[in-house]
Write an enzyme that holds these catalytic residues in place. Structure first.
Site, PDB file in Angstrom:
ATOM      1  N   ASP A   7      -9.495  -4.515  -5.771  1.00 11.08           N
ATOM      2  CA  ASP A   7      -8.959  -3.717  -4.671  1.00 11.08           C
ATOM      3  C   ASP A   7      -9.716  -2.385  -4.613  1.00 11.08           C
ATOM      4  O   ASP A   7      -9.603  -1.549  -5.507  1.00 11.08           O
ATOM      5  CB  ASP A   7      -7.467  -3.477  -4.887  1.00 11.08           C
ATOM      6  CG  ASP A   7      -6.790  -2.829  -3.693  1.00 11.08           C
ATOM      7  OD1 ASP A   7      -7.489  -2.257  -2.843  1.00 11.08           O
ATOM      8  OD2 ASP A   7      -5.555  -2.897  -3.613  1.00 11.08           O
ATOM      9  N   HIS A  66      -7.396  -5.698  -0.652  1.00 12.38           N
ATOM     10  CA  HIS A  66      -6.230  -4.826  -0.532  1.00 12.38           C
ATOM     11  C   HIS A  66      -5.074  -5.468   0.221  1.00 12.38           C
ATOM     12  O   HIS A  66      -4.001  -4.880   0.302  1.00 12.38           O
ATOM     13  CB  HIS A  66      -6.652  -3.529   0.184  1.00 12.38           C
ATOM     14  CG  HIS A  66      -5.612  -2.454   0.154  1.00 12.38           C
ATOM     15  ND1 HIS A  66      -5.085  -1.953  -1.029  1.00 12.38           N
ATOM     16  CD2 HIS A  66      -4.994  -1.771   1.162  1.00 12.38           C
ATOM     17  CE1 HIS A  66      -4.203  -1.010  -0.749  1.00 12.38           C
ATOM     18  NE2 HIS A  66      -4.125  -0.884   0.574  1.00 12.38           N
ATOM     19  N   SER A 116       0.832  -1.202   0.000  1.00 10.90           N
ATOM     20  CA  SER A 116       0.000   0.000   0.000  1.00 10.90           C
ATOM     21  C   SER A 116       0.871   1.259   0.000  1.00 10.90           C
ATOM     22  O   SER A 116       1.704   1.436  -0.871  1.00 10.90           O
ATOM     23  CB  SER A 116      -0.961  -0.044   1.196  1.00 10.90           C
ATOM     24  OG  SER A 116      -1.990   0.907   1.070  1.00 10.90           O
TER      25      SER A 116
END
Length: 268
Positions: free
Chosen positions: A216, A245, A97
Site C-alpha cells: 500500500d 490501497h 483509509s
C-alpha cells in the site's frame, strides 16, 4: 428519524438482522465502492448502512462548510448524526483509509455507538517524522495539493494507478476522483494528509481490526504495525492476496472473509 440528515449524507439502509454494520468510504470515493461486491455478503445477516460524507458522492453538497470540515472531527460528526438519526448503537464500523481515523474519533467521543472497529488501509498520520514513517515527505504532500489546485484532472490521472496498483482498476478509480468537486476534494485531501491522530490511538475503547495490504503506497506496512502497537488489544492482519490501497475493490472476497472472521468467526 431526521430525514434531513439522512438526505444530507445520502444514507442507504438495506439488509436485515439485529446487528448493524456501517461501511464508510475513503477520500475521493463514495458509498458505491461497497455496493456491488461487499454489501451483498452481509445483507442476509446484518442491517447494512452506507453513507456519503458531505461533499462526496450524492450527498447534499450545499451542506458543505469549510469551517465544519476543516478537520476530521466534522466528518466524525456526520457519522454520529447518522447513527443518532437512525437510533443506532453498538454498530460494527468498517472504515476505509481516512474513515478508519474518523471511526476512531467517533469511538472515543461516543463509545455507545461503535462496538467493533475495522480499519482498512488506514493511517493516523501520513507525514514522515524523525521517529515515525508515514510514507510521505512534506514536499510530496505540497506537490499533490498544488497539482490538485492547478490541474485537478491530471492529478486524478496521476494518483489512480499509485493508489490501486492495478491497471484494470485505475481507470475506474480515476473516474471516481474526477467526479468530485475539485475545491471540496482539495480541502478534504489537505485535512486528510495533514491530520495527526497518533495520540488518539491508545484511547480507542473497543475491539479493533487493522487490515493491511503488503504493498500500500498510501498507508505502508509500517503504519499498520504502528497502529497495532498503540491500539489496545488490536489485531493486525496483512492480507494474503490483496495489494494496493483499495482491497475492498480489488480483492472483495478476501476483504469479506477477514471482516467476517473478526466480527462473527464464521469466515465465508
Amino acid at each position: 428519524m431526521e430525514t434531513n440528515i439522512l438526505d444530507r449524507n445520502y444514507v442507504h439502509v438495506s439488509g436485515s438482522g439485529d446487528r448493524t454494520i456501517m461501511f464508510a468510504h475513503g477520500f475521493g470515493c463514495d458509498q458505491t465502492v461497497w455496493k456491488k461486491k461487499i454489501v451483498p455478503a452481509f445483507e442476509s445477516d446484518y442491517q447494512v448502512v452506507l453513507i456519503d460524507y458531505v461533499g462526496s458522492g450524492r450527498s447534499d453538497k450545499s451542506a458543505y462548510s469549510r469551517d465544519r470540515y476543516d478537520s476530521l472531527y466534522g466528518y466524525a460528526q456526520d457519522v454520529i448524526d447518522v447513527c443518532d438519526a437512525l437510533e443506532l448503537e453498538s454498530i460494527i464500523y468498517v472504515g476505509h483509509s481516512v474513515s478508519g481515523m474518523i471511526g476512531t474519533l467517533v469511538s472515543i467521543k461516543r463509545p455507545d455507538l461503535i462496538d467493533k472497529l475495522i480499519m482498512l488501509g488506514s493511517s493516523p498520520h501520513y507525514l514522515n517524522e524523525p521517529d515515525y514513517y508515514g510514507g510521505f515527505e512534506e514536499e510530496d504532500i505540497h506537490e499533490l495539493l498544488d497539482m490538485m489546485e492547478t490541474n485537478y484532472l491530471e492529478w486524478a490521472k496521476y494518483l489512480a494507478p499509485i493508489a490501486t496498483q492495478n491497471d484494470e482498476l485505475a481507470e475506474d478509480f480515476e473516474a471516481r476522483l474526477k467526479a468530485n468537486d475539485p475545491a471540496i476534494a482539495r480541502q478534504f485531501a489537505e485535512v486528510t494528509f495533514y491530520s495527526d491522530h497518533r495520540e488518539d490511538l491508545p484511547k480507542i475503547p473497543i475491539r479493533t481490526l487493522i487490515l493491511q495490504t503488503s504493498t500500500d503506497a498510501i498507508a505502508p506496512p509500517e503504519v499498520g504495525q504502528f497502529l497495532q502497537e498503540r491500539i489496545p488489544g488490536s489485531e493486525l492482519v496483512t492480507m494474503k492476496t490483496a495489494k494496493g490501497h483499495n482491497p475492498h475493490i480489488s480483492h472483495p472476497e478476501e476483504t469479506v472473509q477477514e471482516i467476517r472472521r473478526f466480527i462473527d468467526g464464521t469466515g465465508v
